[in-house]
Motif scaffolding. Structure first.
Motif, PDB file in Angstrom:
ATOM      1  N   TYR A  79       0.863  -1.183   0.000  1.00 54.28           N
ATOM      2  CA  TYR A  79       0.000   0.000   0.000  1.00 54.28           C
ATOM      3  C   TYR A  79       0.898   1.231   0.000  1.00 54.28           C
ATOM      4  O   TYR A  79       1.682   1.432   0.933  1.00 54.28           O
ATOM      5  CB  TYR A  79      -0.906  -0.032   1.238  1.00 54.28           C
ATOM      6  CG  TYR A  79      -1.857   1.125   1.355  1.00 54.28           C
ATOM      7  CD1 TYR A  79      -2.911   1.274   0.459  1.00 54.28           C
ATOM      8  CD2 TYR A  79      -1.705   2.058   2.364  1.00 54.28           C
ATOM      9  CE1 TYR A  79      -3.798   2.333   0.564  1.00 54.28           C
ATOM     10  CE2 TYR A  79      -2.585   3.123   2.482  1.00 54.28           C
ATOM     11  CZ  TYR A  79      -3.620   3.256   1.581  1.00 54.28           C
ATOM     12  OH  TYR A  79      -4.499   4.301   1.695  1.00 54.28           O
ATOM     13  N   GLN A  80       0.808   2.032  -1.029  1.00 53.52           N
ATOM     14  CA  GLN A  80       1.735   3.149  -1.197  1.00 53.52           C
ATOM     15  C   GLN A  80       1.009   4.492  -1.307  1.00 53.52           C
ATOM     16  O   GLN A  80       1.315   5.315  -2.158  1.00 53.52           O
ATOM     17  CB  GLN A  80       2.605   2.915  -2.446  1.00 53.52           C
ATOM     18  CG  GLN A  80       3.549   1.741  -2.344  1.00 53.52           C
ATOM     19  CD  GLN A  80       4.677   1.981  -1.363  1.00 53.52           C
ATOM     20  OE1 GLN A  80       5.219   3.082  -1.245  1.00 53.52           O
ATOM     21  NE2 GLN A  80       5.039   0.949  -0.614  1.00 53.52           N
ATOM     22  N   ALA A  81       0.059   4.742  -0.434  1.00 56.21           N
ATOM     23  CA  ALA A  81      -0.654   6.027  -0.434  1.00 56.21           C
ATOM     24  C   ALA A  81       0.283   7.136   0.056  1.00 56.21           C
ATOM     25  O   ALA A  81       1.183   6.886   0.874  1.00 56.21           O
ATOM     26  CB  ALA A  81      -1.880   5.938   0.462  1.00 56.21           C
ATOM     27  N   PRO A  82       0.072   8.352  -0.413  1.00 59.81           N
ATOM     28  CA  PRO A  82       0.945   9.466  -0.005  1.00 59.81           C
ATOM     29  C   PRO A  82       1.032   9.672   1.508  1.00 59.81           C
ATOM     30  O   PRO A  82       2.105   9.946   2.040  1.00 59.81           O
ATOM     31  CB  PRO A  82       0.317  10.689  -0.693  1.00 59.81           C
ATOM     32  CG  PRO A  82      -0.398  10.120  -1.871  1.00 59.81           C
ATOM     33  CD  PRO A  82      -0.886   8.765  -1.428  1.00 59.81           C
ATOM     34  N   TRP A  83      -0.089   9.531   2.208  1.00 62.43           N
ATOM     35  CA  TRP A  83      -0.080   9.791   3.649  1.00 62.43           C
ATOM     36  C   TRP A  83       0.812   8.800   4.397  1.00 62.43           C
ATOM     37  O   TRP A  83       1.534   9.189   5.317  1.00 62.43           O
ATOM     38  CB  TRP A  83      -1.501   9.789   4.218  1.00 62.43           C
ATOM     39  CG  TRP A  83      -2.151   8.437   4.278  1.00 62.43           C
ATOM     40  CD1 TRP A  83      -2.914   7.863   3.309  1.00 62.43           C
ATOM     41  CD2 TRP A  83      -2.075   7.493   5.346  1.00 62.43           C
ATOM     42  NE1 TRP A  83      -3.321   6.608   3.704  1.00 62.43           N
ATOM     43  CE2 TRP A  83      -2.819   6.350   4.958  1.00 62.43           C
ATOM     44  CE3 TRP A  83      -1.448   7.482   6.582  1.00 62.43           C
ATOM     45  CZ2 TRP A  83      -2.952   5.232   5.760  1.00 62.43           C
ATOM     46  CZ3 TRP A  83      -1.596   6.362   7.388  1.00 62.43           C
ATOM     47  CH2 TRP A  83      -2.332   5.253   6.982  1.00 62.43           C
ATOM     48  N   ILE A  84       0.775   7.516   4.001  1.00 57.60           N
ATOM     49  CA  ILE A  84       1.607   6.537   4.714  1.00 57.60           C
ATOM     50  C   ILE A  84       3.059   6.625   4.252  1.00 57.60           C
ATOM     51  O   ILE A  84       3.981   6.373   5.025  1.00 57.60           O
ATOM     52  CB  ILE A  84       1.038   5.106   4.616  1.00 57.60           C
ATOM     53  CG1 ILE A  84       1.653   4.228   5.711  1.00 57.60           C
ATOM     54  CG2 ILE A  84       1.254   4.507   3.241  1.00 57.60           C
ATOM     55  CD1 ILE A  84       0.911   2.951   5.986  1.00 57.60           C
ATOM     56  N   ASN A  85       3.274   7.018   3.016  1.00 60.19           N
ATOM     57  CA  ASN A  85       4.649   7.206   2.542  1.00 60.19           C
ATOM     58  C   ASN A  85       5.316   8.388   3.233  1.00 60.19           C
ATOM     59  O   ASN A  85       6.530   8.391   3.421  1.00 60.19           O
ATOM     60  CB  ASN A  85       4.680   7.356   1.023  1.00 60.19           C
ATOM     61  CG  ASN A  85       4.426   6.037   0.328  1.00 60.19           C
ATOM     62  OD1 ASN A  85       4.597   4.975   0.917  1.00 60.19           O
ATOM     63  ND2 ASN A  85       4.011   6.105  -0.920  1.00 60.19           N
ATOM     64  N   THR A  86       4.518   9.376   3.642  1.00 61.99           N
ATOM     65  CA  THR A  86       5.051  10.491   4.431  1.00 61.99           C
ATOM     66  C   THR A  86       5.560   9.978   5.777  1.00 61.99           C
ATOM     67  O   THR A  86       6.625  10.380   6.247  1.00 61.99           O
ATOM     68  CB  THR A  86       3.969  11.576   4.636  1.00 61.99           C
ATOM     69  OG1 THR A  86       3.546  12.042   3.357  1.00 61.99           O
ATOM     70  CG2 THR A  86       4.482  12.729   5.467  1.00 61.99           C
ATOM     71  N   ILE A  87       4.811   9.062   6.373  1.00 69.01           N
ATOM     72  CA  ILE A  87       5.243   8.451   7.640  1.00 69.01           C
ATOM     73  C   ILE A  87       6.483   7.594   7.404  1.00 69.01           C
ATOM     74  O   ILE A  87       7.446   7.654   8.169  1.00 69.01           O
ATOM     75  CB  ILE A  87       4.105   7.620   8.264  1.00 69.01           C
ATOM     76  CG1 ILE A  87       2.924   8.519   8.634  1.00 69.01           C
ATOM     77  CG2 ILE A  87       4.608   6.842   9.479  1.00 69.01           C
ATOM     78  CD1 ILE A  87       1.670   7.772   9.015  1.00 69.01           C
ATOM     79  N   ARG A  88       6.478   6.803   6.337  1.00 68.41           N
ATOM     80  CA  ARG A  88       7.622   5.942   6.022  1.00 68.41           C
ATOM     81  C   ARG A  88       8.883   6.744   5.727  1.00 68.41           C
ATOM     82  O   ARG A  88       9.988   6.220   5.847  1.00 68.41           O
ATOM     83  CB  ARG A  88       7.295   5.053   4.825  1.00 68.41           C
ATOM     84  CG  ARG A  88       6.304   3.965   5.120  1.00 68.41           C
ATOM     85  CD  ARG A  88       6.059   3.110   3.891  1.00 68.41           C
ATOM     86  NE  ARG A  88       5.147   2.039   4.187  1.00 68.41           N
ATOM     87  CZ  ARG A  88       4.077   1.745   3.455  1.00 68.41           C
ATOM     88  NH1 ARG A  88       3.791   2.429   2.360  1.00 68.41           N
ATOM     89  NH2 ARG A  88       3.290   0.751   3.814  1.00 68.41           N
ATOM     90  N   ALA A  89       8.738   8.001   5.326  1.00 64.04           N
ATOM     91  CA  ALA A  89       9.894   8.836   5.016  1.00 64.04           C
ATOM     92  C   ALA A  89      10.631   9.295   6.273  1.00 64.04           C
ATOM     93  O   ALA A  89      11.777   9.747   6.191  1.00 64.04           O
ATOM     94  CB  ALA A  89       9.460  10.051   4.195  1.00 64.04           C
ATOM     95  N   THR A  90      10.012   9.147   7.441  1.00 60.51           N
ATOM     96  CA  THR A  90      10.696   9.483   8.689  1.00 60.51           C
ATOM     97  C   THR A  90      11.545   8.290   9.130  1.00 60.51           C
ATOM     98  O   THR A  90      11.292   7.156   8.708  1.00 60.51           O
ATOM     99  CB  THR A  90       9.684   9.820   9.803  1.00 60.51           C
ATOM    100  OG1 THR A  90       8.946   8.640  10.136  1.00 60.51           O
ATOM    101  CG2 THR A  90       8.745  10.944   9.374  1.00 60.51           C
TER     102      THR A  90
END
Length: 130
Positions: A79-90
């Protein structure tokens, strides 16, 4: 039970430290292992957390729970939605959630959980009876 939880917590912290060091200093490990020792250690940490929560649970049940959590975490990377990718970027988000699905990660999780389950079974066998 409190004594067992104490040692589980110490083991959990130790596994986290070793896992972080395996990512910071990958040259200390054979290059062919890549990032997979860190993945195996991540799954070991999940097993120890499950054991901390349910210290009387059977080893097989703990292993199954840790595998389910680890596999679900890996599958969530599909699942690669922008909101979770923002979290994954931390840093914390990447350490907990990962970034890209890999079957090799799932293999590393399995190996890590099998190893820690075997060690925990051996430790049970040498615990002094109360």
């Amino acid at each position: 039970m409190a004594k067992k939880r104490y040692w589980l917590f110490i083991g959990w912290v130790a596994v986290i430290i070793v896992g972080l060091l395996s990512r910071k200093y990958p040259f200390l490990l054979p290059a062919f292992l890549g990032k997979y020792p860190g993945d195996a250690l991540w799954a070991m940490m999940v097993y120890l957390a499950c054991s901390f929560i349910r210290p009387a649970a059977a080893t097989g049940r703990l292993a199954a729970s840790a595998l389910a959590i680890s596999y679900l975490d890996e599958l969530s990377q599909l699942y690669q939605a922008p909101w979770i990718n923002t979290i994954r970027a931390t840093t914390a988000g990447h350490l907990v959630l990962g970034s890209a699905f890999s079957w090799y990660d799932m293999l590393a999780y399995t190996i890590g959980i099998v190893l820690v389950a075997v060690v925990m079974e051996r430790v049970k066998g040498i615990e002094p009876s109360s």
